[in-house]
Each structure stands twice: as C-alpha cells, then as structure tokens.
Design an enzyme around this catalytic site. Structure first.
Site, PDB file in Angstrom:
ATOM      1  N   ARG A 103      33.664  30.480  78.514  1.00 11.97           N
ATOM      2  CA  ARG A 103      32.371  29.820  78.654  1.00 11.97           C
ATOM      3  C   ARG A 103      32.565  28.324  78.829  1.00 11.97           C
ATOM      4  O   ARG A 103      33.261  27.687  78.055  1.00 11.97           O
ATOM      5  CB  ARG A 103      31.495  30.084  77.426  1.00 11.97           C
ATOM      6  CG  ARG A 103      30.108  29.463  77.541  1.00 11.97           C
ATOM      7  CD  ARG A 103      29.193  29.878  76.416  1.00 11.97           C
ATOM      8  NE  ARG A 103      29.624  29.342  75.126  1.00 11.97           N
ATOM      9  CZ  ARG A 103      28.897  29.452  74.013  1.00 11.97           C
ATOM     10  NH1 ARG A 103      27.750  30.104  74.040  1.00 11.97           N
ATOM     11  NH2 ARG A 103      29.341  28.946  72.881  1.00 11.97           N
ATOM     12  N   THR A 107      27.969  23.668  80.517  1.00  9.67           N
ATOM     13  CA  THR A 107      26.895  24.386  81.217  1.00  9.67           C
ATOM     14  C   THR A 107      26.513  25.694  80.533  1.00  9.67           C
ATOM     15  O   THR A 107      25.467  26.277  80.843  1.00  9.67           O
ATOM     16  CB  THR A 107      27.326  24.707  82.652  1.00  9.67           C
ATOM     17  OG1 THR A 107      28.428  25.638  82.621  1.00  9.67           O
ATOM     18  CG2 THR A 107      27.765  23.446  83.392  1.00  9.67           C
ATOM     19  N   ASP A 201      33.060  31.428  65.779  1.00  7.65           N
ATOM     20  CA  ASP A 201      33.790  31.731  67.010  1.00  7.65           C
ATOM     21  C   ASP A 201      34.724  32.907  66.739  1.00  7.65           C
ATOM     22  O   ASP A 201      35.700  32.779  65.986  1.00  7.65           O
ATOM     23  CB  ASP A 201      34.590  30.509  67.467  1.00  7.65           C
ATOM     24  CG  ASP A 201      35.249  30.725  68.817  1.00  7.65           C
ATOM     25  OD1 ASP A 201      36.102  31.631  68.925  1.00  7.65           O
ATOM     26  OD2 ASP A 201      34.917  30.000  69.762  1.00  7.65           O
ATOM     27  N   ASP A 204      38.493  32.356  67.510  1.00  8.23           N
ATOM     28  CA  ASP A 204      39.171  31.493  66.535  1.00  8.23           C
ATOM     29  C   ASP A 204      39.395  32.221  65.216  1.00  8.23           C
ATOM     30  O   ASP A 204      40.448  32.073  64.578  1.00  8.23           O
ATOM     31  CB  ASP A 204      38.345  30.232  66.279  1.00  8.23           C
ATOM     32  CG  ASP A 204      38.401  29.263  67.458  1.00  8.23           C
ATOM     33  OD1 ASP A 204      39.179  29.505  68.395  1.00  8.23           O
ATOM     34  OD2 ASP A 204      37.643  28.261  67.420  1.00  8.23           O
TER      35      ASP A 204
END
Length: 211
Positions: A103, A107, A201, A204
């Site tokens: 990603r 944006t 995340d 992560d």
C-alpha cells in the site's frame, strides 16, 4: 460479493489475544495459524468435490475427493504468508501462488510488485489470504487479477475487516462469484487508513518491522 463473519466463541477468544499489543510475535504467529484453520473450515463449504469409490474394512461405498482442477491458495505477500500454514493444514493438496502488493502510504492505493501463479487458473477455485481488509484496494486488485485469468469461485479469508473495505469489494464484485470470510468486522478506518480497533500492522506483528 458475499460476506461471512465467522461468529464463534473460540474465534472471539483467539482474536482478543491476537489484538492485544502485549502479544509477542511467536504467539501472534501461532494464533494466526489457529484462526486461519478455523476460518478455512468455513471458507471451504462450497469446495468442489467428485465421487470416488472406496472399500472400507466392512464394505464398498462411494466417498468424496476434492475435484480437479485442484484449488489454489494465493497469499498476498507479506502478511498473507503468515496465514498459509494454517490454511494448508486443512487443504494440503492446494497449489500455491503468490501476489505481492504494497500500500502506498501517501495515496493508500495498492501497488503490485510481484506475481507468481500457476500458468492456468481458468476454472480454478481460489482462496486469497490477507489478514486485513482495510481500504480493500489490495484484495480487490488480487481478486480482479484472478478473475481476469478465468478463476471461478474466489474466496478471500481475512482476520479483520473494515466496513469501508467490505463496501469496496461489494461495489467491485456485485455478483456471487466472490466471497469474503472474516473473523471480525470492525468499526472502521482511522485517518491513516488503519482498521480500528484492529490489531495493528499484521506484517510487523508477524515478522517485525524490517523494510
């Protein structure tokens, strides 16, 4: 698109531990495998099968085998790799392809950087593995890529989904050829595009924060 939220006490229990910021990576990885195992059971209800004769110690009968062509598991790299072992525990006969999508944090749009799939995906059932259905861009791009290749009966397995991502998938894929099976449908996205309350995340927490 069909959405199925797998409500079950065991899933809720494991998801609570998974969300906890104190849960360390080894436990997190183990819980992801356990949750995907449970979700795969739900996601494979429409798996195509064929009749197969078999002889038991008592008599002959007609049983069921997974039909050919065999289904394909497609984890979205990198976080989706953490779901693959749990999936293959129930469906070890699947072929495995990989799609790499990241990603763009400015944006929030998906950027594809790798694809590795069987040469022919036509008329194949596909199971896309992606822990987080946030904005929906990465999952939608992967599903569209598989549909363009002729795949049928695509099911995405996610741990957590946001309503925004679900809405995008329903808009992009209005028919019933695409299903999404999730462990939890959360409140929504924050200003950074992360699911709230979410679990952070996923990549992560599975593997550390290395770029």
């Amino acid at each position: 698109m069909q959405l199925h939220v797998a409500n079950h006490p065991l899933i809720d229990h494991k998801m609570t531990i998974l969300r906890d910021e104190r849960t360390e990576s080894p436990v997190f990885r183990s819980l992801v495998a356990e949750l995907v195992n449970l979700l795969t059971y739900e996601a494979s209800r429409d798996l195509r099968v064929q009749d197969v004769p078999v002889t038991t110690p008592v008599t002959g009968m007609v049983g069921k085998h997974v039909a050919s062509p065999l289904p394909i598991a497609v984890p979205i790299i990198r976080a989706g790799l953490g779901m693959l072992d749990g999936f293959l525990q129930l469906m070890p006969y699947c072929e495995v392809g990989f799609v790499g999508i990241r990603r763009n944090e400015d944006t929030l749009q998906p950027e594809t950087y790798a694809k590795r799939l069987p040469d022919d995906v036509s008329d194949r059932q596909c199971f896309v593995l992606d822990p987080m259905l946030a904005t929906g861009g990465s999952l939608a791009a992967t599903v569209q890529f598989l549909l363009d290749g002729g795949a049928t009966g695509i099911t995405a397995i996610c741990l957590v989904a946001a309503p925004e991502g679900v809405a995008l998938m329903q808009e992009r894929f209005p028919d019933d050829n695409v299903r999404v099976v999730v462990a939890a449908l959360d409140e929504g996205l924050n200003e950074h595009g992360y699911i709230v309350p979410g679990l952070g995340d996923a990549g992560d927490r599975l593997y550390g924060s290395a770029d």
